[in-house]
Write a protein that holds these residues in place. Sequence first.
Motif, short mmCIF file in Angstrom:
data_model
loop_
_atom_site.label_atom_id
_atom_site.label_comp_id
_atom_site.label_asym_id
_atom_site.label_seq_id
_atom_site.Cartn_x
_atom_site.Cartn_y
_atom_site.Cartn_z
N HIS A 28 2.52 -8.77 -0.49
CA HIS A 28 1.16 -8.29 -0.80
C HIS A 28 1.12 -6.76 -0.81
O HIS A 28 0.52 -6.16 -1.70
CB HIS A 28 0.14 -8.83 0.19
CG HIS A 28 -0.13 -10.30 0.04
ND1 HIS A 28 -0.67 -10.85 -1.09
CD2 HIS A 28 0.07 -11.33 0.89
CE1 HIS A 28 -0.80 -12.16 -0.95
NE2 HIS A 28 -0.34 -12.48 0.25
N TRP A 29 1.73 -6.15 0.20
CA TRP A 29 1.71 -4.69 0.27
C TRP A 29 2.52 -4.06 -0.86
O TRP A 29 2.13 -3.02 -1.41
CB TRP A 29 2.19 -4.20 1.64
CG TRP A 29 1.10 -4.31 2.67
CD1 TRP A 29 0.99 -5.23 3.66
CD2 TRP A 29 -0.06 -3.47 2.78
NE1 TRP A 29 -0.16 -5.03 4.38
CE2 TRP A 29 -0.82 -3.95 3.86
CE3 TRP A 29 -0.53 -2.38 2.08
CZ2 TRP A 29 -2.03 -3.36 4.26
CZ3 TRP A 29 -1.73 -1.79 2.46
CH2 TRP A 29 -2.46 -2.28 3.54
N PHE A 32 0.44 -4.20 -3.88
CA PHE A 32 -0.64 -3.22 -3.76
C PHE A 32 -0.15 -1.83 -4.16
O PHE A 32 -0.82 -1.10 -4.88
CB PHE A 32 -1.19 -3.19 -2.33
CG PHE A 32 -2.27 -2.17 -2.13
CD1 PHE A 32 -3.57 -2.43 -2.53
CD2 PHE A 32 -2.00 -0.96 -1.51
CE1 PHE A 32 -4.58 -1.49 -2.34
CE2 PHE A 32 -3.00 -0.02 -1.32
CZ PHE A 32 -4.29 -0.29 -1.73
N GLU A 33 1.03 -1.47 -3.71
CA GLU A 33 1.58 -0.15 -4.02
C GLU A 33 1.83 0.04 -5.51
O GLU A 33 1.78 1.16 -6.01
CB GLU A 33 2.86 0.10 -3.22
CG GLU A 33 2.64 0.24 -1.73
CD GLU A 33 1.65 1.35 -1.37
OE1 GLU A 33 1.65 2.41 -2.03
OE2 GLU A 33 0.86 1.15 -0.43
N LYS A 40 -6.79 0.15 -6.51
CA LYS A 40 -6.65 0.46 -5.08
C LYS A 40 -7.97 0.97 -4.52
O LYS A 40 -8.37 0.60 -3.42
CB LYS A 40 -5.55 1.50 -4.85
CG LYS A 40 -4.15 1.01 -5.08
CD LYS A 40 -3.18 2.15 -4.83
CE LYS A 40 -1.76 1.78 -5.11
NZ LYS A 40 -0.84 2.91 -4.88
N ASP A 94 -4.03 -6.31 7.40
CA ASP A 94 -3.46 -6.70 6.11
C ASP A 94 -4.51 -7.13 5.10
O ASP A 94 -4.20 -7.78 4.10
CB ASP A 94 -2.46 -7.84 6.32
CG ASP A 94 -1.24 -7.39 7.11
OD1 ASP A 94 -0.82 -6.23 6.93
OD2 ASP A 94 -0.72 -8.20 7.89
N PRO A 97 -4.62 -5.20 0.76
CA PRO A 97 -3.99 -5.68 -0.48
C PRO A 97 -4.57 -6.99 -0.99
O PRO A 97 -4.44 -7.31 -2.18
CB PRO A 97 -2.51 -5.84 -0.11
CG PRO A 97 -2.48 -5.94 1.36
CD PRO A 97 -3.66 -5.15 1.87
N VAL A 100 -7.67 -6.46 -3.72
CA VAL A 100 -7.48 -5.85 -5.04
C VAL A 100 -8.09 -6.75 -6.10
O VAL A 100 -7.88 -7.96 -6.08
CB VAL A 100 -5.98 -5.63 -5.32
CG1 VAL A 100 -5.76 -5.17 -6.75
CG2 VAL A 100 -5.39 -4.63 -4.35
#
Length: 110
Positions: A28-29, A32-33, A40, A94, A97, A100
């Motif tokens: 997930h992270w 997200f990045e 974001k 957490d 993410p 989004v």
Amino acid sequence: HVTLLPEAARAVLRPAAPLAAAPTREDHWAAFERMPEKKKAAARQRLALLQRVDALAGTVGRSAAVASVAAEARVSRASVYAWFAAVAGADRADRLPLLVPRHAGGQPRT
């Protein structure tokens, strides 16, 4: 023998394909990045609204907190509840993410 059965019956008896593993928090992270900054920012705004609901819920109750925050932010209460559903079961650290926006947007005009 199974080969004597019609194809429809054989299809029912075949083992199902193994289910894909659920995404991990790292997945997930990482996703997200890779997101554009606009998505974001939307996730950060949603997280801030959920945090405000959580802060208010202790004094006025969850329904009233959702109604108040949704009205103030000019979003629907259904959206706020959907965002809470999206982060259900996730650790508070957490949540970002998971918030989004998932829509892909419109197609370019030709």
